[in-house]
Design a protein around this motif. Structure first.
Motif, PDB file in Angstrom:
ATOM      1  N   LEU A 157       0.816  -1.211   0.000  1.00  0.00           N
ATOM      2  CA  LEU A 157       0.000   0.000   0.000  1.00  0.00           C
ATOM      3  C   LEU A 157       0.854   1.267   0.000  1.00  0.00           C
ATOM      4  N   VAL A 158       1.969   1.231   0.700  1.00  0.00           N
ATOM      5  CA  VAL A 158       2.842   2.404   0.786  1.00  0.00           C
ATOM      6  C   VAL A 158       3.292   2.850  -0.598  1.00  0.00           C
ATOM      7  N   GLN A 159       3.505   1.894  -1.505  1.00  0.00           N
ATOM      8  CA  GLN A 159       4.050   2.225  -2.818  1.00  0.00           C
ATOM      9  C   GLN A 159       2.982   2.402  -3.905  1.00  0.00           C
ATOM     10  N   SER A 160       1.708   2.329  -3.522  1.00  0.00           N
ATOM     11  CA  SER A 160       0.646   2.481  -4.527  1.00  0.00           C
ATOM     12  C   SER A 160       0.619   3.911  -5.057  1.00  0.00           C
ATOM     13  N   ASN A 161       0.166   4.062  -6.297  1.00  0.00           N
ATOM     14  CA  ASN A 161       0.073   5.402  -6.886  1.00  0.00           C
ATOM     15  C   ASN A 161      -0.990   6.233  -6.178  1.00  0.00           C
ATOM     16  N   PHE A 162      -2.125   5.610  -5.901  1.00  0.00           N
ATOM     17  CA  PHE A 162      -3.178   6.247  -5.124  1.00  0.00           C
ATOM     18  C   PHE A 162      -3.518   5.344  -3.939  1.00  0.00           C
ATOM     19  N   PHE A 163      -3.718   5.969  -2.793  1.00  0.00           N
ATOM     20  CA  PHE A 163      -4.060   5.224  -1.584  1.00  0.00           C
ATOM     21  C   PHE A 163      -5.417   5.721  -1.082  1.00  0.00           C
ATOM     22  N   ILE A 164      -6.360   4.784  -0.918  1.00  0.00           N
ATOM     23  CA  ILE A 164      -7.732   5.102  -0.548  1.00  0.00           C
ATOM     24  C   ILE A 164      -8.106   4.371   0.741  1.00  0.00           C
TER      25      ILE A 164
END
Length: 524
Positions: free
Chosen positions: A470-477
């Protein structure tokens, strides 16, 4: 047969029974106390000479080791010169004695027995020197002093932070840190995995180059190998008034029993009993010691009060904030980081949306509505960004066990939770740590297999895997108020890590965290 004729027979039977009981007594002591040198057992010494060995055993003395020093043959007998080590253990003292006794296959004069008893002398210097060698082996010094944070509070995300506080404390009082075992999202002495199953120990050593660290397993070996067993000391820090005061705690009333049972201290070969020191350190509220001047006072207070002679310091606290300077979390183990990076590259194509839905504390009657809103939000986001890959993390049990959540604070799964999860699965195509087989490689290590299955049914290593991805995702929701545990520390720590990546120039990160109802993120 006349009565006078029966007496010699009875005397002979009595003598045989007595000798048999003596032999049983000796073998029982030898077996019970784990004698590692088998020569004395295999030697033909157990006849009338049993009295020699039993003569040096008292109610508090047991034979703990033997070694045949010399064996001499003579026309009439075989003579063994045996070193017998006995230990005297009481609640208040520990002493070790060594004696060399001669045991032969012929009868020994009673005066010889008395003479041998006179040679049974205390030899403390010998065992102190042996312990210094053992200390050198484990601590690189003739002296060992450990701090053992046996059970920092809270789950992994927060526990990580609390363990760092103890590492900082160890640096201030100059003690070696025991790297406590981990498992089930906890750092705790009762767990089965070594510290490096969750964390990068090399990185921790680099961050604290002046500190020494030891694994829990090596610490247990040190305790076991020591001749003079180390004394343990219990200390608990509380953020209550009056500030900077010490309170002696009584081990009676269940405290000692509770500590031993809950933390399995009986598996550690140190001395921890009613004569040990139990102390509570009141450091005042964070409003007090959070100030720079008061924090300096607190540090001096702890350095003074924790300057104790005991070699083992059992330390804990129930404080929810960092005790000292706030630090970034301990880095995760390389095997977990490498697996997360493989998933990001091979299955998420290095471009994806990350979702965290912690259903715990969400309002049950809103679960279905929350799920539909999430699906609609993500569909709009994928359409506007062109990103098709989605990674979904949740405390809902996605590994097949629908009755046990992936968090030990999420106690009951309701039908509404199951319905919400099904809505998400049917509405959008998501990847999880299960679908990506991110942790499948752990099954390749047979020595861990019995514990891995249990770990994956709960909320431990997979929570770390979710966080890394999750830390490296482009968008975090994440979820809005009413749908989830809105003030989730897990979500907050991910956002903080994303902020650090942005500050380091990572162009992949396009937001910190957004709520799927469009509301403002919580204190990020």
């Amino acid at each position: 047969m006349a009565t006078s004729d029966k007496i010699p027979v009875l005397q002979g039977i009595t003598k045989k029974i007595t000798i048999t009981l003596f032999i049983f007594f000796i073998f029982w002591n030898l077996i019970t106390y784990q004698i590692y040198d088998s020569e004395i057992i295999n030697s033909p010494i157990f006849d009338d000479n049993v009295k020699i060995v039993t003569s040096i055993i008292t109610s508090t003395n047991v034979i703990t080791s033997t070694q045949v020093i010399k064996q001499e043959e003579s026309p009439s007998s075989t003579i063994f010169k045996v070193a017998v080590v006995t230990e005297t253990k009481t609640k208040t003292k520990f002493a070790t004695k060594t004696s060399e006794i001669l045991i032969s296959s012929t009868k020994v004069d009673p005066q010889e027995i008395e003479k041998m008893q006179e040679t049974l002398i205390d030899d403390p210097d010998h065992y102190e020197k042996q312990d210094e060698l053992i200390n050198q082996k484990y601590c690189g010094s003739t002296e060992c002093k450990f701090i053992f944070p046996f059970h920092p509070p809270e789950q992994e995300t927060q526990c990580n932070k609390h363990f760092l506080s103890f590492v900082q404390l160890a640096e201030k009082i100059n003690r070696t840190v025991v790297l406590t075992n981990v498992g089930d999202s906890r750092i705790w002495s009762v767990r089965l995995f070594p510290f490096n199953f969750y964390y990068d120990v090399d990185e921790l050593r680099d961050r604290f180059p002046k500190l020494k660290f030891i694994t829990q397993e090596d610490f247990q070996d040190w305790c076991r190998e020591r001749y003079i067993k180390p004394q343990a000391y219990f200390g608990k820090l509380l953020n209550i008034e009056p500030k900077f005061t010490v309170r002696n705690l009584s081990p009676f009333g269940g405290l000692l029993t509770k500590l031993e049972r809950e933390n399995k201290f009986y598996e550690f070969d140190f001395i921890f009993n009613n004569n040990s020191l139990f102390r509570q350190f009141n450091i005042g509220t964070r409003r007090v010691w959070g100030k720079t001047r008061e924090k300096d006072t607190m540090i001096k207070f702890l350095q003074r009060e924790l300057n104790v002679k005991e070699e083992v310091m059992l330390i804990t606290h129930n404080i929810r904030s960092p005790l000292f300077e706030k630090l970034i979390p301990i880095s995760y183990a390389k095997h977990l980081v490498n697996s997360a990076n493989r998933v990001i590259k091979n299955q998420l194509n290095n471009r994806y949306i990350g979702i965290h839905w912690r259903m715990e504390k969400g309002e049950i009657e809103l679960m279905s509505d929350c799920a539909y809103r999430l699906v609609n939000y993500i569909k709009n986001l994928t359409e506007s960004t062109g990103i098709s890959k989605i990674y979904f993390a949740t405390d809902y049990p996605i590994s097949g066990n629908s009755s046990q959540a992936q968090s030990d604070t999420f106690h009951k799964i309701f039908p509404e939770h199951r319905e919400a999860f099904e809505i998400v699965k049917e509405g959008i195509d998501v990847e999880t740590w299960v679908s990506t087989s991110a942790l499948e490689y752990l099954h390749k290590y047979p020595e861990l297999s019995f514990a891995v299955e249990d770990e994956l049914r709960k909320g431990g290593v997979q929570g770390i895997m979710d966080k890394l991805i999750l830390v490296q995702s482009n968008f975090f929701i994440s979820g809005p108020i009413g749908c989830c545990r809105y003030s989730s520390t897990f979500t907050q720590k991910i956002a903080e890590s994303r902020r650090r990546l942005i500050n380091e120039g990572d162009k992949r990160i396009e937001n910190l965290v957004d709520r799927w109802d469009g509301s403002k993120p919580y204190h990020i």
